[in-house]
Design a protein around this motif. Structure first.
Motif, PDB file in Angstrom:
ATOM      1  N   LEU A   1       0.936  -1.109   0.032  1.00  0.00           N
ATOM      2  CA  LEU A   1       0.006   0.021  -0.065  1.00  0.00           C
ATOM      3  C   LEU A   1       0.822   1.388  -0.020  1.00  0.00           C
ATOM      4  CD1 LEU A   1      -2.729  -1.131   2.605  1.00  0.00           C
ATOM      5  CD2 LEU A   1      -3.034  -0.811   0.092  1.00  0.00           C
ATOM      6  N   LEU A   2       1.883   1.323   0.997  1.00  0.00           N
ATOM      7  CA  LEU A   2       2.906   2.282   1.026  1.00  0.00           C
ATOM      8  C   LEU A   2       3.547   2.570  -0.406  1.00  0.00           C
ATOM      9  CD1 LEU A   2       3.965   2.203   4.451  1.00  0.00           C
ATOM     10  CD2 LEU A   2       2.523   3.958   3.719  1.00  0.00           C
ATOM     11  N   GLY A   3       3.941   1.478  -1.037  1.00  0.00           N
ATOM     12  CA  GLY A   3       4.469   1.605  -2.243  1.00  0.00           C
ATOM     13  C   GLY A   3       3.917   2.088  -3.485  1.00  0.00           C
ATOM     14  N   PHE A   4       2.587   2.172  -3.272  1.00  0.00           N
ATOM     15  CA  PHE A   4       1.807   2.892  -4.307  1.00  0.00           C
ATOM     16  C   PHE A   4       2.206   4.305  -4.545  1.00  0.00           C
ATOM     17  CE2 PHE A   4      -2.091   5.352  -5.166  1.00  0.00           C
ATOM     18  CZ  PHE A   4      -2.268   4.880  -6.705  1.00  0.00           C
ATOM     19  N   TYR A   5       2.711   4.999  -3.264  1.00  0.00           N
ATOM     20  CA  TYR A   5       3.193   6.272  -3.400  1.00  0.00           C
ATOM     21  C   TYR A   5       4.320   6.293  -4.157  1.00  0.00           C
ATOM     22  CZ  TYR A   5      -0.481   7.379  -0.277  1.00  0.00           C
ATOM     23  OH  TYR A   5      -1.853   7.517   0.189  1.00  0.00           O
ATOM     24  N   LEU A   6       5.432   5.232  -3.950  1.00  0.00           N
ATOM     25  CA  LEU A   6       6.471   5.379  -4.895  1.00  0.00           C
ATOM     26  C   LEU A   6       6.229   5.189  -6.475  1.00  0.00           C
ATOM     27  CD1 LEU A   6       9.576   5.206  -5.173  1.00  0.00           C
ATOM     28  CD2 LEU A   6       9.401   2.692  -4.729  1.00  0.00           C
ATOM     29  N   SER A   7       5.331   4.309  -6.738  1.00  0.00           N
ATOM     30  CA  SER A   7       4.758   4.214  -8.123  1.00  0.00           C
ATOM     31  C   SER A   7       4.023   5.509  -8.707  1.00  0.00           C
ATOM     32  CB  SER A   7       3.539   3.052  -8.174  1.00  0.00           C
ATOM     33  OG  SER A   7       3.960   1.726  -7.655  1.00  0.00           O
ATOM     34  N   LEU A   8       3.318   6.176  -7.740  1.00  0.00           N
ATOM     35  CA  LEU A   8       2.946   7.610  -8.263  1.00  0.00           C
ATOM     36  C   LEU A   8       4.255   8.569  -8.789  1.00  0.00           C
ATOM     37  CD1 LEU A   8      -0.082   8.344  -5.769  1.00  0.00           C
ATOM     38  CD2 LEU A   8      -0.076   7.509  -8.307  1.00  0.00           C
ATOM     39  N   TYR A   9       5.044   8.584  -8.147  1.00  0.00           N
ATOM     40  CA  TYR A   9       6.210   9.151  -8.229  1.00  0.00           C
ATOM     41  C   TYR A   9       7.075   8.799  -9.410  1.00  0.00           C
ATOM     42  CZ  TYR A   9      10.888  11.159  -8.016  1.00  0.00           C
ATOM     43  OH  TYR A   9      12.228  11.772  -8.257  1.00  0.00           O
ATOM     44  N   SER A  10       7.278   7.617  -9.693  1.00  0.00           N
ATOM     45  CA  SER A  10       8.541   7.215 -10.615  1.00  0.00           C
ATOM     46  C   SER A  10       7.484   7.023 -11.965  1.00  0.00           C
ATOM     47  CB  SER A  10       8.874   5.887  -9.952  1.00  0.00           C
ATOM     48  OG  SER A  10       7.855   4.693  -9.909  1.00  0.00           O
ATOM     49  N   GLU A  11       5.880   6.585 -12.021  1.00  0.00           N
ATOM     50  CA  GLU A  11       5.398   6.201 -13.022  1.00  0.00           C
ATOM     51  C   GLU A  11       4.178   7.203 -13.467  1.00  0.00           C
ATOM     52  OE1 GLU A  11       4.031   2.338 -12.712  1.00  0.00           O
ATOM     53  OE2 GLU A  11       5.639   1.561 -11.811  1.00  0.00           O
ATOM     54  N   HIS A  12       3.957   7.923 -12.636  1.00  0.00           N
ATOM     55  CA  HIS A  12       2.803   8.947 -12.812  1.00  0.00           C
ATOM     56  C   HIS A  12       3.214  10.210 -12.513  1.00  0.00           C
ATOM     57  CE1 HIS A  12       0.187   5.507 -13.816  1.00  0.00           C
ATOM     58  NE2 HIS A  12       0.793   4.886 -12.680  1.00  0.00           N
ATOM     59  N   ALA A  13       4.415  10.912 -12.816  1.00  0.00           N
ATOM     60  CA  ALA A  13       4.789  12.275 -12.548  1.00  0.00           C
ATOM     61  C   ALA A  13       3.598  13.280 -12.849  1.00  0.00           C
ATOM     62  CB  ALA A  13       5.892  12.587 -13.013  1.00  0.00           C
ATOM     63  N   ASP A  14       3.008  13.049 -14.085  1.00  0.00           N
ATOM     64  CA  ASP A  14       2.001  14.055 -14.543  1.00  0.00           C
ATOM     65  C   ASP A  14       0.850  14.204 -13.312  1.00  0.00           C
ATOM     66  OD1 ASP A  14       1.162  11.426 -14.966  1.00  0.00           O
ATOM     67  OD2 ASP A  14       0.432  11.978 -16.944  1.00  0.00           O
ATOM     68  N   PHE A  15       0.508  13.010 -12.871  1.00  0.00           N
ATOM     69  CA  PHE A  15      -0.660  13.002 -11.879  1.00  0.00           C
ATOM     70  C   PHE A  15      -0.190  13.700 -10.571  1.00  0.00           C
ATOM     71  CE2 PHE A  15      -2.325  10.982  -8.021  1.00  0.00           C
ATOM     72  CZ  PHE A  15      -3.588  11.316  -8.272  1.00  0.00           C
ATOM     73  N   MET A  16       1.079  13.426 -10.256  1.00  0.00           N
ATOM     74  CA  MET A  16       1.620  14.150  -8.858  1.00  0.00           C
ATOM     75  C   MET A  16       1.750  15.516  -9.092  1.00  0.00           C
ATOM     76  SD  MET A  16       1.787  11.699  -6.759  1.00  0.00           S
ATOM     77  CE  MET A  16       2.665  12.541  -5.397  1.00  0.00           C
ATOM     78  N   ARG A  17       2.088  15.994 -10.215  1.00  0.00           N
ATOM     79  CA  ARG A  17       2.202  17.596 -10.506  1.00  0.00           C
ATOM     80  C   ARG A  17       0.849  18.189 -10.754  1.00  0.00           C
ATOM     81  NH1 ARG A  17       6.187  15.799 -14.598  1.00  0.00           N
ATOM     82  NH2 ARG A  17       8.161  16.346 -13.811  1.00  0.00           N
ATOM     83  N   PHE A  18      -0.218  17.347 -11.190  1.00  0.00           N
ATOM     84  CA  PHE A  18      -1.521  17.936 -11.177  1.00  0.00           C
ATOM     85  C   PHE A  18      -2.117  18.206  -9.670  1.00  0.00           C
ATOM     86  CE2 PHE A  18      -6.048  17.218 -10.885  1.00  0.00           C
ATOM     87  CZ  PHE A  18      -6.676  18.333 -11.669  1.00  0.00           C
ATOM     88  N   VAL A  19      -1.856  17.371  -8.709  1.00  0.00           N
ATOM     89  CA  VAL A  19      -2.237  17.111  -7.551  1.00  0.00           C
ATOM     90  C   VAL A  19      -1.944  18.421  -6.777  1.00  0.00           C
ATOM     91  CG1 VAL A  19      -2.652  15.929  -5.242  1.00  0.00           C
ATOM     92  CG2 VAL A  19      -2.961  14.792  -7.373  1.00  0.00           C
ATOM     93  N   HIS A  20      -0.555  18.600  -7.096  1.00  0.00           N
ATOM     94  CA  HIS A  20       0.227  19.746  -6.152  1.00  0.00           C
ATOM     95  C   HIS A  20      -0.214  20.874  -6.887  1.00  0.00           C
ATOM     96  CE1 HIS A  20       3.331  21.836  -4.136  1.00  0.00           C
ATOM     97  NE2 HIS A  20       3.751  22.488  -5.381  1.00  0.00           N
ATOM     98  N   GLN A  21      -0.486  21.081  -8.251  1.00  0.00           N
ATOM     99  CA  GLN A  21      -0.972  22.354  -8.673  1.00  0.00           C
ATOM    100  C   GLN A  21      -2.491  22.537  -8.583  1.00  0.00           C
ATOM    101  OE1 GLN A  21      -0.343  22.059 -13.155  1.00  0.00           O
ATOM    102  NE2 GLN A  21       2.059  21.911 -12.676  1.00  0.00           N
ATOM    103  N   PHE A  22      -3.228  21.535  -8.279  1.00  0.00           N
ATOM    104  CA  PHE A  22      -4.702  21.650  -7.853  1.00  0.00           C
ATOM    105  C   PHE A  22      -4.719  22.331  -6.598  1.00  0.00           C
ATOM    106  CE2 PHE A  22      -8.674  20.213  -6.256  1.00  0.00           C
ATOM    107  CZ  PHE A  22      -9.634  20.371  -7.199  1.00  0.00           C
ATOM    108  N   ASP A  23      -4.120  21.961  -5.476  1.00  0.00           N
ATOM    109  CA  ASP A  23      -4.105  22.404  -4.246  1.00  0.00           C
ATOM    110  C   ASP A  23      -3.832  23.761  -4.518  1.00  0.00           C
ATOM    111  OD1 ASP A  23      -4.603  19.722  -3.223  1.00  0.00           O
ATOM    112  OD2 ASP A  23      -2.741  19.357  -2.469  1.00  0.00           O
ATOM    113  N   ARG A  24      -2.839  24.193  -5.052  1.00  0.00           N
ATOM    114  CA  ARG A  24      -2.498  25.495  -5.051  1.00  0.00           C
ATOM    115  C   ARG A  24      -3.546  26.647  -5.708  1.00  0.00           C
ATOM    116  NH1 ARG A  24       3.725  26.038  -7.260  1.00  0.00           N
ATOM    117  NH2 ARG A  24       4.888  25.578  -5.037  1.00  0.00           N
ATOM    118  N   TYR A  25      -4.142  25.839  -6.895  1.00  0.00           N
ATOM    119  CA  TYR A  25      -5.239  26.686  -7.557  1.00  0.00           C
ATOM    120  C   TYR A  25      -6.648  26.839  -6.749  1.00  0.00           C
ATOM    121  CZ  TYR A  25      -8.105  27.534 -11.800  1.00  0.00           C
ATOM    122  OH  TYR A  25      -9.271  28.258 -12.545  1.00  0.00           O
TER     123      TYR A  25
ATOM    124  N   THR B   1      14.370   8.355  -5.628  1.00  0.00           N
ATOM    125  CA  THR B   1      13.495   7.005  -5.536  1.00  0.00           C
ATOM    126  C   THR B   1      13.981   6.476  -4.292  1.00  0.00           C
ATOM    127  OG1 THR B   1      13.216   6.777  -7.855  1.00  0.00           O
ATOM    128  CG2 THR B   1      12.861   4.775  -6.648  1.00  0.00           C
ATOM    129  N   GLY B   2      15.439   6.335  -4.166  1.00  0.00           N
ATOM    130  CA  GLY B   2      15.792   5.789  -2.955  1.00  0.00           C
ATOM    131  C   GLY B   2      15.296   6.435  -1.496  1.00  0.00           C
TER     132      GLY B   2
END
Length: 231
Positions: free
Chosen positions: A97-121, A198-199
């Motif tokens: 379950l915790l490894g899912f967040y590693l997958s988001l960073y390494s494989e879904h950078a566009d999603f992570m950026r969107f979430v960060h920008q969404f919060d700011r917006y 990643t490490g």
């Protein structure tokens, strides 16, 4: 009446097309650079029609965010809704379950950026909590899965009991999301660029699991040092 029904259906179809189109554009280009005129052009409709469907860009952004999170939830369901996951030990499920967040960073950078920008917006545009109700429902909440895996680990003797689990969950997810967002924004000082991002995320996950895991109890009393006599 039939005309009104058909008109509502057409409007719903166009809204769905516009939301999915804008979601793809926000993921690729970011929220601020994408204008309503860009979305209208991509959907091949007039910008006035787009505003009639959504009212403001903020409403469009919230609806797109809801769709993006729902798509992510479908992807995440492949992790926990599988025979392999169900057969894992509880502590292994927590790791997954915790490894899912590693997958988001390494494989879904566009999603992570969107979430960060969404919060700011949302903060910048002062979007109300009421307007975010559907978005909030779609946001991935894995706490029930986290709690279930923890209870299983406790039963198997692999986790410390009576931990403040909700606090651990919130601390862990906030830390992992914040780390990922920071890394994706880029390096500020030269030393940062030399680090294995990643490490670092893996290290954070290991630290969380170490805190949760039950510690081995020493039963080999022959090798224990005698406590000094302080009388």
């Amino acid at each position: 009446m039939r005309y009104k029904e058909n008109e509502d259906i057409r409007k719903a179809d166009w809204r769905d097309i516009a939301v999915k189109t804008s979601a793809a554009m926000f993921l690729k280009n970011g929220i601020e650079p994408v204008a309503m005129t860009d979305i209208a052009e991509k959907c091949d409709i007039g910008v006035a029609t787009l505003y009639r469907y959504f009212g403001t860009k903020a409403e469009m952004v919230v609806d797109a965010g809801t769709v993006i999170w729902k798509d992510m939830m479908i992807m995440f369901s492949d992790i926990y809704d599988s025979p392999e996951y169900r057969e894992m030990k509880g502590i292994e499920q927590l790791d997954r379950l915790l490894g899912f967040y590693l997958s988001l960073y390494s494989e879904h950078a566009d999603f992570m950026r969107f979430v960060h920008q969404f919060d700011r917006y949302v903060l910048d545009k002062k979007i109300s909590a009421e307007s975010l109700s559907e978005y909030q429902k779609s946001v991935l909440d894995i706490y029930p899965l986290f709690e279930k895996a923890y209870k299983k680990a406790c039963k198997e003797g692999d986790a410390r009991k009576k931990l403040p689990l909700k606090q651990i969950y919130l601390t862990s997810t906030h830390a992992l999301m914040t780390m990922s967002s920071k890394f994706l924004e880029g390096d500020i000082i030269p030393e940062d660029s030399a680090e294995d991002k990643t490490g670092e995320i893996k290290q954070m996950i290991d630290m969380i699991l170490y805190y949760i895991k039950a510690k081995p109890v020493c039963t080999d009393f022959k090798h224990m040092k005698k406590r000094p006599d302080i009388s």
